[in-house]
Design a protein around this motif. Structure first.
Motif, PDB file in Angstrom:
ATOM      1  N   SER A  81       3.960 -31.688 -14.128  1.00 46.88           N
ATOM      2  CA  SER A  81       3.249 -32.719 -13.361  1.00 46.88           C
ATOM      3  C   SER A  81       1.760 -32.404 -13.291  1.00 46.88           C
ATOM      4  O   SER A  81       0.919 -33.297 -13.436  1.00 46.88           O
ATOM      5  N   ILE A  88       2.560 -40.921 -10.822  1.00 46.95           N
ATOM      6  CA  ILE A  88       3.882 -40.294 -10.939  1.00 46.95           C
ATOM      7  C   ILE A  88       4.717 -40.958  -9.863  1.00 46.95           C
ATOM      8  O   ILE A  88       4.604 -40.634  -8.668  1.00 46.95           O
ATOM      9  N   LYS A  94       8.055 -43.002  -8.000  1.00 45.15           N
ATOM     10  CA  LYS A  94       9.480 -43.094  -7.733  1.00 45.15           C
ATOM     11  C   LYS A  94       9.977 -44.493  -8.093  1.00 45.15           C
ATOM     12  O   LYS A  94       9.354 -45.499  -7.739  1.00 45.15           O
ATOM     13  N   GLU A 141      17.690 -42.883  -8.116  1.00 45.70           N
ATOM     14  CA  GLU A 141      16.244 -42.773  -7.925  1.00 45.70           C
ATOM     15  C   GLU A 141      15.719 -41.737  -8.909  1.00 45.70           C
ATOM     16  O   GLU A 141      16.301 -40.671  -9.066  1.00 45.70           O
ATOM     17  N   THR A 191      11.983 -40.501 -11.448  1.00 46.82           N
ATOM     18  CA  THR A 191      10.530 -40.404 -11.424  1.00 46.82           C
ATOM     19  C   THR A 191       9.947 -40.763 -12.780  1.00 46.82           C
ATOM     20  O   THR A 191      10.430 -40.280 -13.811  1.00 46.82           O
ATOM     21  N   ASP A 196      12.005 -36.896 -15.318  1.00 50.00           N
ATOM     22  CA  ASP A 196      13.226 -36.099 -15.198  1.00 50.00           C
ATOM     23  C   ASP A 196      13.790 -35.749 -16.580  1.00 50.00           C
ATOM     24  O   ASP A 196      14.199 -34.613 -16.829  1.00 50.00           O
TER      25      ASP A 196
END
Length: 592
Positions: free
Chosen positions: A147, A214, A216, A230, A232, A535
């Motif tokens: 990230s 970034i 959700k 859920e 990312t 992910d």
């Protein structure tokens, strides 16, 4: 409370006094001397407590696994013969002066170094224990580095980090929405975003030029190894760009990411049209590490007196394809039967095969129950496939969709089972996707989403929408779609025509995304973007088996959180505030 993390200790600190805080990973009593392996997020350090320090020794004697401690002691070299070169702190140890028990701990539901002996449900129920494992710490630490690297790269390219709403309205993006009832607007619902798609386009209309987030995202869909309710996204959008520029920026980002985090130089990113990917690999996200390809044999099978093959070969929507596996003739009949069951998952009615034992002997050198039906084409078939002694040829014959899915999946499984991988990393751009697809419903569907720009003009789109290609592109790595995007529609007329092709009339369009259509009236620039699945990216880079291993608190395959028991029931008072009444479950009918 601490001077160092456990994993930071090394020979440069010999004779220095350090203070450590962490958990007891393991306790050992060796002839009156107690050894404590202290663990924190950075690693493990060996602590020695001897009887000369009475209070420290008494506390150490009380310690059990997972007690929380504060240790003060002197770093010293480990005695000769007890050093562990395979451990970062294996050349030193800490001779404790003080051992303070900050908290005790109940016996954990599983030992951290024996997690493989318990089921995933137990680990997810006690996720806070599971996350203490060094392997999990390493995965989430690497996720944080990824990230950080992405943010630094995009900031350096002039992208602005802008948040978009979580509570929004339902829009058609291919999956079910998670709905949130509104207390202040009785009978109305918010939707959790499947992606920031419409908002990032609005940011382009607003003139921000380069956006990233970034973000959700939420989708209520059936789950599997690389899906969560859920998840990312690394989401980005830019104005005044074309496909080459977006692909260039994001490819550079991924290259730099792999270099910084894994010290890996990724090979060339070839570009492949969607039609070629489906023809050669049966998938729009082919794993190029596997050197197996599907070969069309429709023209040959149309000539045989075997309706299982000739029927699909002559059908407009049919396909007959062959998949040659070098050296595969040694596969047992039992294993071939297992592969037959496997392709059945994808709708295949069977799996025909030919073993090439001795090609020079003609039909006598081939082993298969179907060879007798193919005498007139067998020589040309073997020549087209360049079949050699010891090979096996698998066949798929059905609707093209079924053949592609079945043989495409079989190709991947054979690559795994036979370890056919030729390289560690195989990136790819898939381009030139169809604009629309026919999924058997009453109207055509957008292959990506309704805001993807076609590669043709309005007149050509109206004339033959089924043949239109889109300006979409997917980045694939090792058979996993890392991300996908497109150049968007910025012209009002083009957007209107695309919605017409999709069977969405003006009233429905205004209801679902009228705010975007309104925005297009006010000088929308040409723009496009791409979204990566963070992910999935972390899963690949850590070698994890599923994305659940790289998410701190994931859901199960049934979209439940075992740790918090979510989703759960709510009180009648809460439902009343939301103007919701639950319908009683229907009682099962009594057996007759």
């Amino acid at each position: 409370m601490r001077s160092h993390y456990c994993g930071q200790l090394n020979e440069t600190l010999v004779d220095q006094t350090v203070t450590l805080c962490g958990w007891v990973h393991r306790r050992r009593d060796h002839g009156g001397v107690i050894f404590l392996d202290m663990r924190d997020r950075d690693g493990i350090a060996q602590v020695v407590v001897d009887p000369d320090t009475a209070e420290a020794f008494a506390n150490a004697d009380r310690c059990r696994n997972e007690f929380v401690l504060r240790i003060v002691g002197r770093v010293r070299p480990r005695p000769e013969g007890t050093q562990n070169p395979n451990m970062p702190t294996g050349m030193i140890e800490v001779l404790a002066k003080e051992v303070e028990i900050l908290n005790t701990a109940a016996t954990p539901p599983f030992q951290l170094d024996e997690h493989g002996k318990v089921g995933e449900e137990v680990r997810l129920k006690h996720r806070y224990i599971d996350l203490r494992r060094p392997e999990m710490l390493d995965k989430l630490r690497l996720r944080s580095r990824i990230s950080h690297s992405v943010r630094a790269f995009l900031e350096g390219q002039g992208f602005l980090d802008i948040e978009t709403p979580i509570l929004t309205r339902a829009t058609p993006e291919g999956a079910r929405d998670y709905l949130v009832p509104s207390r202040t607007h009785a009978g109305s619902f918010f939707a959790l975003p499947q992606s920031p798609q419409l908002f990032k386009q609005l940011l382009m209309v607003s003139g921000f030029d380069r956006y990233y987030q970034i973000a959700k995202c939420f989708r209520d869909e059936d789950l599997r190894a690389d899906r969560q309710p859920e998840f990312t996204q690394i989401d980005l959008e830019a104005s005044f760009v074309d496909e080459d520029e977006i692909m260039g920026i994001t490819e550079s980002m991924i290259r730099q990411l792999f270099q910084e985090v894994l010290e890996v130089e990724l090979p060339e990113f070839p570009r492949m049209p969607y039609s070629e990917a489906m023809s050669r690999y049966g998938s729009d996200k082919p794993d190029l590490r596997i050197p197996l390809e599907l070969v069309d044999v429709d023209d040959l099978m149309a000539q045989v007196d075997f309706k299982v093959f000739s029927g699909p070969a002559k059908a407009e929507d049919g396909r007959v394809a062959a998949l040659k596996v070098p050296g595969g003739a040694e596969l047992s009949r039992k294993l071939i039967d297992e592969y037959t069951k496997f392709v059945g998952i994808y709708g295949a009615k069977g799996l025909a095969w030919i073993k090439v034992n001795e090609r020079a002997k003609g039909l006598e050198g081939l082993q298969s129950p179907i060879v007798k039906f193919m005498e007139n084409v067998i020589d040309e078939l073997l020549e087209r496939l360049d079949a050699q002694d010891g090979d096996i040829i698998f066949f798929g014959a059905d609707k093209a969709r079924v053949v592609n899915e079945a043989l495409g999946a079989l190709r991947v499984k054979l690559g795994e089972d036979l370890d056919l991988y030729t390289q560690a990393w195989a990136p790819l751009w898939v381009v030139d996707f169809p604009m629309f697809e026919d999924d058997g419903s009453a109207r055509m569907q957008a292959l990506h989403h309704p805001f993807t720009a076609p590669s043709c003009d309005v007149a050509a789109l109206k004339a033959d929408p089924a043949q239109a290609l889109s300006r979409a592109y997917d980045m694939v790595l090792n058979g996993t779609e890392l991300g996908g995007g497109s150049i968007r529609i910025h012209d009002q007329e083009m957007q209107r025509v695309v919605l017409e092709v999709l069977g969405i009339d003006q009233a429905e369009a205004e209801e679902k995304f009228g705010f975007l259509l309104d925005a297009l009236k006010y000088g929308a620039p040409p723009h496009g973007g791409l979204a990566f699945g963070l992910d999935r990216l972390v899963m690949l880079m850590t070698g994890a088996r599923t994305i659940r291993e790289v998410i701190a608190f994931p859901k199960t395959q049934s979209a439940a959180c075992l740790m918090t028991d979510a989703p759960g029931t709510v009180s009648g008072e809460q439902l009343k505030e939301l103007n919701i009444r639950l319908r009683a479950k229907a009682k099962p009918e009594a057996a007759e």
